[in-house]
Design a protein around this motif. Structure first.
Motif, short mmCIF file in Angstrom:
data_model
loop_
_atom_site.label_atom_id
_atom_site.label_comp_id
_atom_site.label_asym_id
_atom_site.label_seq_id
_atom_site.Cartn_x
_atom_site.Cartn_y
_atom_site.Cartn_z
N SER A 289 0.86 -1.29 -0.02
CA SER A 289 0.01 -0.15 0.11
C SER A 289 0.86 1.16 -0.05
O SER A 289 2.13 1.14 0.24
CB SER A 289 -0.99 -0.07 1.32
OG SER A 289 -0.01 0.20 2.22
N ASP A 490 -7.34 -5.94 -3.35
CA ASP A 490 -6.98 -5.13 -2.18
C ASP A 490 -6.95 -6.00 -0.79
O ASP A 490 -7.76 -6.82 -0.70
CB ASP A 490 -7.86 -4.02 -1.89
CG ASP A 490 -7.74 -2.80 -2.88
OD1 ASP A 490 -6.66 -2.77 -3.43
OD2 ASP A 490 -8.61 -2.08 -3.23
N ARG A 492 -6.50 -5.79 3.05
CA ARG A 492 -7.13 -5.12 4.20
C ARG A 492 -7.69 -5.53 5.59
O ARG A 492 -8.03 -6.69 5.36
CB ARG A 492 -7.96 -3.72 3.74
CG ARG A 492 -9.34 -4.31 3.22
CD ARG A 492 -10.11 -3.13 3.05
NE ARG A 492 -9.83 -2.47 1.84
CZ ARG A 492 -9.14 -1.10 1.44
NH1 ARG A 492 -8.81 -0.33 2.64
NH2 ARG A 492 -8.63 -0.65 0.50
N GLY A 496 -10.27 -1.11 8.31
CA GLY A 496 -9.91 -0.38 6.77
C GLY A 496 -8.25 -0.10 6.52
O GLY A 496 -8.13 0.21 5.65
N ARG A 497 -7.43 -0.38 7.14
CA ARG A 497 -6.16 -0.10 7.12
C ARG A 497 -5.77 -1.13 5.73
O ARG A 497 -5.94 -2.35 5.77
CB ARG A 497 -5.20 -0.63 8.39
CG ARG A 497 -3.73 -0.61 8.11
CD ARG A 497 -2.92 -1.18 8.94
NE ARG A 497 -1.62 -1.52 8.82
CZ ARG A 497 -0.72 -2.23 9.40
NH1 ARG A 497 -1.19 -2.75 10.57
NH2 ARG A 497 0.42 -2.38 9.03
N SER A 498 -5.08 -0.63 4.81
CA SER A 498 -4.66 -1.37 3.64
C SER A 498 -3.21 -1.74 3.78
O SER A 498 -2.38 -1.13 4.31
CB SER A 498 -4.95 -0.24 2.38
OG SER A 498 -4.37 -0.89 1.36
N ARG A 501 -1.90 -4.96 -2.28
CA ARG A 501 -2.45 -5.72 -3.09
C ARG A 501 -1.87 -7.35 -3.66
O ARG A 501 -0.79 -7.22 -3.71
CB ARG A 501 -2.80 -5.24 -4.57
CG ARG A 501 -3.56 -3.50 -4.21
CD ARG A 501 -3.93 -2.90 -5.61
NE ARG A 501 -2.72 -2.73 -6.38
CZ ARG A 501 -2.71 -2.27 -7.56
NH1 ARG A 501 -3.84 -2.24 -8.25
NH2 ARG A 501 -1.54 -2.23 -8.49
N GLU A 532 -11.84 -7.00 -2.69
CA GLU A 532 -10.94 -6.88 -1.63
C GLU A 532 -11.07 -8.44 -0.86
O GLU A 532 -12.07 -8.99 -1.03
CB GLU A 532 -11.26 -5.74 -0.93
CG GLU A 532 -12.70 -5.72 -0.28
CD GLU A 532 -12.93 -4.58 0.93
OE1 GLU A 532 -12.34 -3.83 0.60
OE2 GLU A 532 -14.06 -4.84 1.36
#
Length: 818
Positions: A289, A490, A492, A496-498, A501, A532
């Motif tokens: 990320s 994605d 994560r 919400g923390r990514s 990928r 995701e």
């Protein structure tokens, strides 16, 4: 005057090439600066800009308004690093200069503000520049532009990103006719080629070549196992992790380069497994990320890390002066790439860059030696220039339409001033225009492909081209770009923390509860949604994601040097004992590949018949040759069972022996058979998918939603079948064929193999596997596995290949040359 005083205050000497760049700017010419890493190239490129804002130059006048200088780099990280370094002279000199970056990571509100009130210096990438040019305010925004600085030009000029930038340069020159073009590089093999690429209309006389002062020679060494036994096969070089950790402990900061993202994650994991001292070690690659990359880059800039494991995401120009050791894991594949990477150590012209090369196998040991010699001799390599992609040209035409109506003839004249597109004739141009306008003959009935239309002038003739609807501009800006990765998912946490990928195919292989290791963390899959993957921390280590990115092929220059090492028997004395013995037994039992020849070995093994062709032409060419040769083996009744390839050789096997390899390798294989194979394989479909996305025929991104990889593939496959049937000469099929021939199959190097097969083929028949064949044969059954996923030595012990190859059980020569 102010600049000279600033250099003196810092205790620096102004380098000759830096003053030359000021002189060239004053003369109004464009410039290509070729200088060693650490020579202050980037500062030299910006000196004319800094001079323009000095009080003595302004003479009491207000600083110029608007965009003054563009800086274009291949990497986002490099743009951010340059911004940090530029702020120092600007602040210490008190210059009234605003500097900002712009990339895909830049917030949308800042992008909008930059178009309305641009900084004096904007640092960006080729893709972001092309997007800026697609706005109606481009004429105002770039009308004040005085200079464009293209950093690390060798990294993308010969590819599609270079095509896009070359087209953007033509547009900028039209908007700002006095614009000066500047390109910087440390690793240009042929400066005149790059001068021609940089110059409007390819006119070398308009581009000054500025050569930098020579720096201290690099301090290079090849790392060997402590027992001096170089592995037979594999590319991961995991055997070196304990020694690598010792090197990290002995240095302030070590930068460890890996050729793939998988290998970077693997080496990072293994370093942590032996990290008894809890040293701060980071990881950096393009699939992490933005937040993770920025965090690591900041820690490196502050000197907080003892080591950083990275891919090519950091091998260009990033200036971290405290790095005192660079490590290349696996083969470098080219002397220019190696030189670029080792230049990250010390990053000072008067200090030697220290680097260790860590070979994964015996061929890679020879390749490491060859690369080391090339660097010491100042020899560079690189990719050849080729005609620009028509898919990129179509994207540029659409971007131009988004900026406002245009005259087709005037835009063609502009396009032809770029070297990659100098050969575009009126007929090809007309086909590109009509593809952008309607999708082509077979697709023109569909409204969604009607993107631009040509007005009628007052006399009933044709006028300007314009968008059919404003929504096409928004769709273009969502999807424009040249880099077409495999479709990504994605990763994560639920908060919400990514993390970054992974490829869609890898994600699909994981079920909830499965574990994998990514971004240096052990993760457990909680849920997989359309675009995701939700994860949480895991207590056990799982598999590492693999990526389908294109392999780095062995360069022709390095290939020739490796063959030279094989032929230099007197030089074997400096090799490790097991490598020297490997070559001596090969020389005694069979033959060694000699420069200019093509060695083919045939032998039985495990109730099958094998043939190994030593091409030294790189993996793409060898992979293509394997497809073609096994087809011919089928036609000749040899019962092919499979093939495997590496950079150096191709091994095929079947039910019956190959007795006439020249017949398998006759030149006409590149005529009908090559065409039939490519058209019937996934290669052309894959190439078409990429060009269809680049040209805007198929969109990956829609407002508020991104298509999955399956959806994109379904759309491109459907269109591909329609075009193949109803419009086989469609401009995008031509573009896909060009990609398949040049990039995916490396047909030029493949043709070289076939030429040698007719004039200089040496066929040796053996009673068992040869020592030189072991590194490629050990890959059988592992091609579908990620590099480093299996222990090569255990595989060798299981199959007994090495023992059979090196066994000396008769005083008589067992082979017979044809």
């Amino acid at each position: 005057m102010e600049l000279a005083q600033w250099f003196a205050q810092r205790g620096w000497r102004v380098r000759r090439h830096q003053t030359d760049m000021l002189d060239v700017a004053a003369s109004g010419r464009h410039a290509l600066l070729v200088a060693d890493t650490g020579a202050g190239k980037t500062l030299a490129g910006f000196l004319p800009t800094l001079a323009d804002f000095c009080p003595s130059r302004l003479a009491g006048q207000l600083p110029p308004e608007g965009l003054h200088t563009l800086y274009v780099s291949p990497l986002k990280a490099l743009a951010h690093d340059v911004q940090r370094n530029l702020l120092t002279p600007v602040e210490e000199l008190g210059l009234p200069i605003r500097i900002e970056t712009r990339s895909g990571d830049t917030p949308s509100d800042r992008k909008a503000r930059q178009r309305a009130r641009p900084p004096h210096i904007l640092l960006t990438t080729p893709e972001s520049l092309a997007l800026l040019l697609s706005y109606p305010e481009a004429e105002t925004l770039f009308g004040t532009l005085k200079r464009i600085v293209i950093d690390e030009v060798h990294a993308f000029a010969t590819g599609k990103r270079g095509d896009l930038l070359a087209l953007s340069l033509t547009r900028l020159q039209a908007l700002a006719p006095t614009l000066q073009r500047v390109a910087l590089s440390a690793t240009v093999a042929d400066p005149d080629d790059f001068r021609a690429w940089l110059a409007p209309w390819g006119d070398l006389d308009t581009v000054a070549l500025v050569e930098g002062e020579s720096g201290a020679p690099p301090d290079l060494a090849v790392l060997l196992p402590e027992d001096a036994r170089v592995p037979w096969g594999g590319h991961a070089a995991t055997w070196a992790v304990p020694q690598l950790y010792d090197a990290i402990r002995a240095n302030r900061t070590t930068l460890v380069f890996c050729n793939t993202r998988f290998l970077a994650e693997l080496i990072f994991q293994q370093l942590w497994d032996v990290n008894a001292d809890h040293l701060p070690i980071g990881i950096h690659h393009g699939s992490l990320s933005k937040e993770a990359r920025r965090k690591v880059e900041g820690a490196m800039a502050r000197g907080e890390l003892r080591a950083l494991v990275a891919t090519a995401s950091l091998d260009l120009g990033v200036d971290w002066g405290d790095i005192d050791l660079v490590v290349q894991m696996g083969a470098p594949k080219g002397s220019s790439r190696l030189l670029q990477r080792i230049g990250r150590a010390n990053h000072r012209l008067d200090q030697s860059s220290r680097a260790l090369l860590v070979p994964g196998n015996r061929f890679e040991y020879l390749e490491a030696l060859a690369a080391l010699q090339a660097v010491e001799e100042g020899q560079r390599d690189g990719e050849d220039f080729r005609p620009g992609g028509l898919d990129v040209l179509a994207q540029h035409v659409m971007g131009r339409a988004c900026a406002g109506p245009f005259d087709g003839d005037a835009l063609l004249h502009e396009v032809q001033s770029a070297l990659p597109y100098a050969g575009v004739d009126a007929a090809t141009w007309d086909r590109v225009l009509h593809f952008v306008a309607t999708g082509g003959y077979a697709l023109k009935a569909y409204d969604r492909f009607q993107r631009i239309v040509r007005d009628r002038d007052g006399q009933g003739g044709h006028g300007l081209w314009r968008l059919t609807h404003p929504e096409h501009a928004a769709r273009y800006r969502l999807n424009a770009g040249i880099i077409v990765d495999s479709e990504m998912i994605d990763v994560r946490f639920r908060n919400g923390r990514s993390l970054g990928r992974v490829e869609e195919g890898f994600a699909a292989s994981l079920a909830p509860g499965a574990t994998f290791r990514f971004a240096g963390l052990d993760l457990e899959v909680e849920a997989l949604r359309e675009t995701e993957m939700l994860v949480r921390a895991a207590k056990k280590t799982g598999q590492i994601p693999s990526y389908m990115g294109q392999r780095l092929p062995l360069t022709t220059h390095l290939s020739q040097r490796v063959q030279g090492l094989l032929a230099d028997r007197a030089g074997w004395a400096r090799f490790p004992d097991d490598v020297r013995e490997w070559l001596e037994v090969q020389d005694w039992r069979s033959q060694l590949p000699a420069p200019g020849t093509l060695l083919v070995e045939s032998f039985p093994h495990d109730k099958r018949h094998y043939a190994v062709i030593y091409t030294f032409e790189g993996w793409p060419a060898n992979q293509s040759l394997g497809m073609l040769v096994t087809r011919r083996m089928e036609e000749q009744g040899l019962g092919p069972l499979g093939f495997v390839a590496n950079d150096y050789a191709l091994a095929v096997w079947g039910l019956r022996p190959v007795t006439d390899p020249a017949r398998l390798l006759s030149p006409e294989i590149l005529q009908d058979e090559f065409i039939q194979w490519v058209e019937g394989s996934y290669l052309l479909r894959r190439a078409f998918k990429e060009v269809a996305v680049i040209a805007g025929l198929v969109e990956r991104q829609q407002p508020g939603k991104r298509k999955t990889g399956k959806q994109v593939t379904f759309s491109t496959d459907l269109i591909y079948d329609v075009l193949r049937k109803y419009e086989p000469d469609h401009v995008l099929l031509r573009a896909a064929w060009a990609d398949a021939r040049a990039r995916m199959t490396d047909i030029d190097r493949l043709a070289g193999v076939l030429e040698r097969a007719q004039s200089a083929l040496v066929h040796v028949t053996l009673d068992r596997v040869s020592p030189l064949a072991v590194p490629v044969l050990v890959m059988i059954g592992r091609e579908s596995l990620p590099q480093g996923a299996a222990d090569d030595e255990l595989l060798l012990e299981a199959e007994g290949l090495a023992g059979a190859a090196m066994r000396i059980d008769t005083p008589e020569f067992p082979g017979e040359a044809d």
